[in-house]
Design a protein around this motif. Sequence first.
Motif, short mmCIF file in Angstrom:
data_model
loop_
_atom_site.label_atom_id
_atom_site.label_comp_id
_atom_site.label_asym_id
_atom_site.label_seq_id
_atom_site.Cartn_x
_atom_site.Cartn_y
_atom_site.Cartn_z
N TRP A 62 0.85 -1.20 0.00
CA TRP A 62 0.00 0.00 0.00
C TRP A 62 0.88 1.25 0.00
O TRP A 62 1.74 1.40 0.84
N ARG A 63 0.64 2.16 -0.95
CA ARG A 63 1.50 3.34 -1.10
C ARG A 63 0.87 4.53 -0.37
O ARG A 63 0.37 5.47 -0.99
N SER A 64 0.92 4.50 0.92
CA SER A 64 0.33 5.57 1.72
C SER A 64 1.19 6.83 1.66
O SER A 64 2.42 6.75 1.76
N PRO A 65 0.56 8.02 1.53
CA PRO A 65 1.33 9.27 1.58
C PRO A 65 1.78 9.64 2.99
O PRO A 65 2.41 10.67 3.18
N LEU A 66 1.46 8.81 3.98
CA LEU A 66 1.90 9.05 5.35
C LEU A 66 3.16 8.28 5.71
O LEU A 66 3.58 8.29 6.87
N ARG A 67 3.79 7.65 4.71
CA ARG A 67 5.02 6.91 5.01
C ARG A 67 6.12 7.85 5.48
O ARG A 67 6.07 9.07 5.24
N SER A 68 7.11 7.31 6.16
CA SER A 68 8.13 8.13 6.83
C SER A 68 8.87 9.04 5.87
O SER A 68 9.27 10.15 6.25
N THR A 69 9.06 8.63 4.62
CA THR A 69 9.74 9.50 3.65
C THR A 69 8.97 10.80 3.46
O THR A 69 9.55 11.89 3.49
N ALA A 70 7.66 10.70 3.26
CA ALA A 70 6.85 11.89 3.06
C ALA A 70 6.84 12.76 4.31
O ALA A 70 6.88 14.00 4.23
N ILE A 71 6.79 12.14 5.49
CA ILE A 71 6.77 12.90 6.73
C ILE A 71 8.08 13.66 6.91
O ILE A 71 8.09 14.84 7.31
#
Length: 427
Positions: free
Chosen positions: A259-268
């Motif tokens: 699942w490609r969530s935009p809340l992954r640590s890279t985005a954060i």
Amino acid sequence: MPILVLGATGFIGQQVALCLQAAGHPVIGLGRDIRQASARFPDIRWITRDLRALRQASDWLPLLEGVTVVVNCAGALQDGLCDALVAVQRDAMLALQDAARTCLPTPLIVQISAPENLGRAGTAFMATKLDADRALASSGLPHVILRPTVVVGRNAYGGTALLRAVASIPGLLPLVDAASPMNAVHVHDVAQAVVDAVQGRISPGSDMVLAGEPTRTVEDMARFYRRWLGLADAPVIRLPSGLARPLSFAADLAGRLGWRSPLRSTAIRISGIGVAPEPGRPTLATPDPTLRLAAEPAAVQDLWFARLYLLKPLMILTLSLFWILSGLVPLLDPVTTSLRFGASLPAAVALPVTILTSLLDITLGLVIIVQPWAEKAMLGMIAVSLAYLAGGTLIEPTLWLDPLGPLVKVLPSILLTLATLAVLEER
């Protein structure tokens, strides 16, 4: 001569392919899953390829035959079940460059990258992007590197979809890093820059940031999206940055399941430093993206998308837990559970049926959380549910009148599965 667009099924790649085609260029679109894109845009020649499998120069040579330009719009935010950053963003691009050196004529490579100052976040996303950029800059190949800031458009994906979803929450705007800078560029302006590079209006060897004017904050963009969606203004709830950590941990786990969530640590980590053009870097200023969006008024389906975006993971988790628990509870006392079949089934049959159906329920509940298998799991849930309804009606029709409603409860479960299946596609 044709132009090969990598990642042509994506948010940016699709717009690039259409703009190149509108400018009179024949386009070849390459993507991992081209089923929907090929149906939408039959005038584009589509090729199915996974960049993870194109890591040798020889893999690229058949794809580059007769191609004059390669536009790389492909990429991944973070490693996961369906993504491999080193393979896609570095190794495949280095192999492409090796192959391009042997082609006559040598194709122009237009690389869609990201602003270099995002490297301060220390992510593998930027490290692999910059590795490929530096190799291209020193390769001697004709090239243009374009570094858009946050890309927005009529459609939405990833971080911009999340921002729309947050903006759609009734009555309030909960934001982390609300004051962080968020420069945005409209996807059409990114695509137009690619056309300019292809047609020589941007000189080969150029490496520039694409940035809209002016730079806003995350809060400003969230308020804009709220107005765009037709919602009244709402007070901002400023959430502490630490609150994002457990969410990004859960999102990273989901990423391991595809699942490609935009809340992954890279985005954060990137959002924590903000996205803004770096002073002193060559920058191509583009029109205010909010003016372009305002000229594309939102409709009710945009509000549906924004609100369903936050509900979708909850719907999947609810289905998963429902089916896992539906299987586990009977296994706590399978003998007693099997007696609910009454005299319709002998005990020697009822007990194995109880155990097997319980294990089937648990399996479906586990499989649905693995993204590549989720669609098949949901179709399996619907089929099994219908089988339960038919079997229960034939074997023990009095179950319809049971106060606990074991058969009646199957109907809303089927509807939830159908609704989740309807919003499963990511792009």
